[in-house]
Design a protein around this motif. Structure first.
Motif, PDB file in Angstrom:
ATOM      1  N   ASP A 183       0.866  -1.136   0.066  1.00  0.00           N
ATOM      2  CA  ASP A 183       0.210   0.000   0.097  1.00  0.00           C
ATOM      3  C   ASP A 183       0.873   1.286  -0.012  1.00  0.00           C
ATOM      4  OD1 ASP A 183      -2.274  -1.506   0.012  1.00  0.00           O
ATOM      5  OD2 ASP A 183      -2.568  -1.457   2.160  1.00  0.00           O
ATOM      6  N   VAL A 184       2.018   1.412   0.819  1.00  0.00           N
ATOM      7  CA  VAL A 184       2.738   2.406   0.992  1.00  0.00           C
ATOM      8  C   VAL A 184       3.457   2.617  -0.521  1.00  0.00           C
ATOM      9  CG1 VAL A 184       4.734   3.398   1.985  1.00  0.00           C
ATOM     10  CG2 VAL A 184       3.051   2.377   3.462  1.00  0.00           C
ATOM     11  N   LEU A 185       4.265   1.528  -1.037  1.00  0.00           N
ATOM     12  CA  LEU A 185       4.471   1.691  -2.109  1.00  0.00           C
ATOM     13  C   LEU A 185       3.898   2.321  -3.233  1.00  0.00           C
ATOM     14  CD1 LEU A 185       6.906  -1.711  -2.382  1.00  0.00           C
ATOM     15  CD2 LEU A 185       7.599   0.775  -2.134  1.00  0.00           C
ATOM     16  N   GLU A 186       2.684   1.774  -3.468  1.00  0.00           N
ATOM     17  CA  GLU A 186       1.719   2.212  -4.384  1.00  0.00           C
ATOM     18  C   GLU A 186       1.464   3.873  -4.200  1.00  0.00           C
ATOM     19  OE1 GLU A 186      -1.750  -0.082  -4.225  1.00  0.00           O
ATOM     20  OE2 GLU A 186      -0.966  -1.955  -5.460  1.00  0.00           O
ATOM     21  N   GLN A 187       1.330   4.237  -3.106  1.00  0.00           N
ATOM     22  CA  GLN A 187       1.031   5.742  -2.718  1.00  0.00           C
ATOM     23  C   GLN A 187       2.158   6.458  -2.942  1.00  0.00           C
ATOM     24  OE1 GLN A 187      -2.081   6.975  -1.697  1.00  0.00           O
ATOM     25  NE2 GLN A 187      -0.937   8.975  -1.977  1.00  0.00           N
ATOM     26  N   SER A 188       3.572   5.927  -2.790  1.00  0.00           N
ATOM     27  CA  SER A 188       4.599   6.517  -3.077  1.00  0.00           C
ATOM     28  C   SER A 188       4.792   6.886  -4.412  1.00  0.00           C
ATOM     29  CB  SER A 188       5.851   5.829  -2.577  1.00  0.00           C
ATOM     30  OG  SER A 188       5.975   5.969  -0.958  1.00  0.00           O
ATOM     31  N   LEU A 189       4.722   5.860  -5.199  1.00  0.00           N
ATOM     32  CA  LEU A 189       4.875   5.842  -6.746  1.00  0.00           C
ATOM     33  C   LEU A 189       3.747   6.917  -7.288  1.00  0.00           C
ATOM     34  CD1 LEU A 189       5.121   2.276  -7.606  1.00  0.00           C
ATOM     35  CD2 LEU A 189       7.118   4.065  -7.633  1.00  0.00           C
ATOM     36  N   ALA A 190       2.677   7.001  -6.595  1.00  0.00           N
ATOM     37  CA  ALA A 190       1.630   7.836  -7.432  1.00  0.00           C
ATOM     38  C   ALA A 190       2.137   9.276  -6.796  1.00  0.00           C
ATOM     39  CB  ALA A 190       0.256   7.570  -6.627  1.00  0.00           C
ATOM     40  N   ASN A 191       2.535   9.617  -5.672  1.00  0.00           N
ATOM     41  CA  ASN A 191       3.108  10.856  -5.258  1.00  0.00           C
ATOM     42  C   ASN A 191       4.518  11.495  -6.211  1.00  0.00           C
ATOM     43  OD1 ASN A 191       1.266  10.988  -3.398  1.00  0.00           O
ATOM     44  ND2 ASN A 191       2.308  10.443  -1.713  1.00  0.00           N
ATOM     45  N   ILE A 192       5.020  10.348  -6.704  1.00  0.00           N
ATOM     46  CA  ILE A 192       6.142  10.885  -7.404  1.00  0.00           C
ATOM     47  C   ILE A 192       5.929  11.686  -8.524  1.00  0.00           C
ATOM     48  CG2 ILE A 192       8.070  10.161  -9.018  1.00  0.00           C
ATOM     49  CD1 ILE A 192       8.357   7.592  -7.161  1.00  0.00           C
ATOM     50  N   GLU A 193       4.709  11.634  -9.296  1.00  0.00           N
ATOM     51  CA  GLU A 193       4.379  12.267 -10.484  1.00  0.00           C
ATOM     52  C   GLU A 193       3.671  13.807 -10.004  1.00  0.00           C
ATOM     53  OE1 GLU A 193       1.353  10.016 -12.754  1.00  0.00           O
ATOM     54  OE2 GLU A 193       2.936   8.152 -12.758  1.00  0.00           O
TER      55      GLU A 193
END
Length: 340
Positions: A255-265
């Motif tokens: 869950d945290v990895l998915e959220q972090s990848l979404a925040n990168i953009e």
């Protein structure tokens, strides 16, 4: 007398004059005493549409208000479920007692009233009622106990009068006003600090309508769901935590990895993922036992948390493998320095 105009004093909301009809039933004096009303002069007690009413001839309409005539503790609008068979004496009018399925037994009404009073006074839920001026006109024992405010201070007061914080009063009164306007049952979940500390409540607002279908009062019930709330939080934590080390588990890591990848953009910041395992951990388990191996895993988890930033996620991936997710990095080299 049939055809004469009477004015109801208690038991109906609008107290408009009315005339007796064949379905009305006058109540014997001994039953009146059980109910708790003391008629005076030409006043009498009757039943219309399953509602107990104190009435008098309309020529007395200019006398003192009804609240000065009868006990303020009496709750007259107890409604007997339709379809009950009853017996109601006709007093000294000269009529004969009647018995049909449209006339409830006053003794049943009294019994039902007493039953409801016991339930309301001994329930674990706080129950209050507001009139259209948003003033309290009923509070049960649990409400008094929770608030630490005497009952006589509640009655006739607004929430502001009782000293509740203005921001809380604004929210609560807005909710009540919406129910008066819409007539809908609504439920909210609130966290409140009172004499019992911080508690979680499930609050339901119920419209109480008059005989014309208008919302005359709003009843508010509050149920303490603190134990359920804490249990739900514990379940959430258990679902996202490794039971041995207390670190985030694989589900929380994803869950945290998915959220972090979404925040990168959206932020143009970097995210680093560090993978760590323990060398020769199997040897420790085999030579010293699994209890020592478990202790070693817990010590490793504590050290990883101590070395990580406050916003980083430290997770146990499985076995002797750990993952650290470093989010919102301005400089990717910071992850390299942490790893070294």
């Amino acid at each position: 007398r049939r055809g004469q105009t009477y004015r109801p004093l208690l038991g109906v909301e609008d107290r408009e004059p009315f005339t007796l009809n064949d379905r009305d039933a006058r109540v014997d004096i001994e039953v009146v005493e059980q109910v708790g009303i003391t008629p005076r002069g030409d006043q009498f007690v009757m039943i219309r549409d399953h509602v107990v009413i104190l009435a008098q001839p309309d020529r007395f309409r200019d006398q003192s208000p009804w609240r000065h005539i009868c006990s303020p503790c009496f709750r007259p609008t107890v409604v007997l479920p339709r379809g009950r068979t009853g017996r109601t004496g006709m007093g000294n009018t000269g009529d004969t007692p009647t018995s049909d399925r449209s006339t409830p037994d006053v003794r049943d009404l009294v019994d039902l009233q007493r039953l409801m009073q016991v339930i309301v006074d001994h329930t674990a839920d706080a129950i209050v009622r507001f009139d259209r001026d948003l003033r309290y006109d009923f509070v049960n024992d649990r409400s008094v106990e929770m608030a630490g405010i005497p009952r006589d201070r509640f009655l006739g007061s607004t929430q502001s009068d009782l000293g509740y914080p203005p921001e809380e009063v604004a929210v609560r009164e807005e909710r009540i006003a919406k129910v008066f306007a819409s007539g809908d049952v609504t439920t909210y979940h609130d966290t409140i600090t009172n004499l019992e500390g911080e508690r979680h409540y499930e609050t339901t607002l119920l419209p109480q309508r008059d005989e014309h279908g208008r919302v005359a009062h709003v009843i508010v019930t509050s149920r303490d769901v603190t134990s359920r709330h804490l249990a739900e939080e514990a379940l959430v934590r258990a679902a996202a935590r490794d039971p041995l080390t207390g670190l985030a588990n694989r589900t929380a890591l994803v869950d945290v990895l998915e959220q972090s990848l979404a925040n990168i953009e959206s932020t143009n910041l970097s995210t680093a993922v560090l993978l760590i395992d323990l060398d020769r951990f199997k040897l420790v388990n085999d030579s010293l036992g699994h209890s020592v191996g478990d202790r070693l895993l817990c010590l490793a988890a504590e050290r990883l948390q101590a070395l990580s930033r406050s916003g980083d996620l430290v997770a146990r991936h499985g076995g002797d493998e750990f993952v650290v997710v470093m989010s919102d990095l301005n400089d990717p080299a910071e992850a390299v320095r942490t790893a070294l």
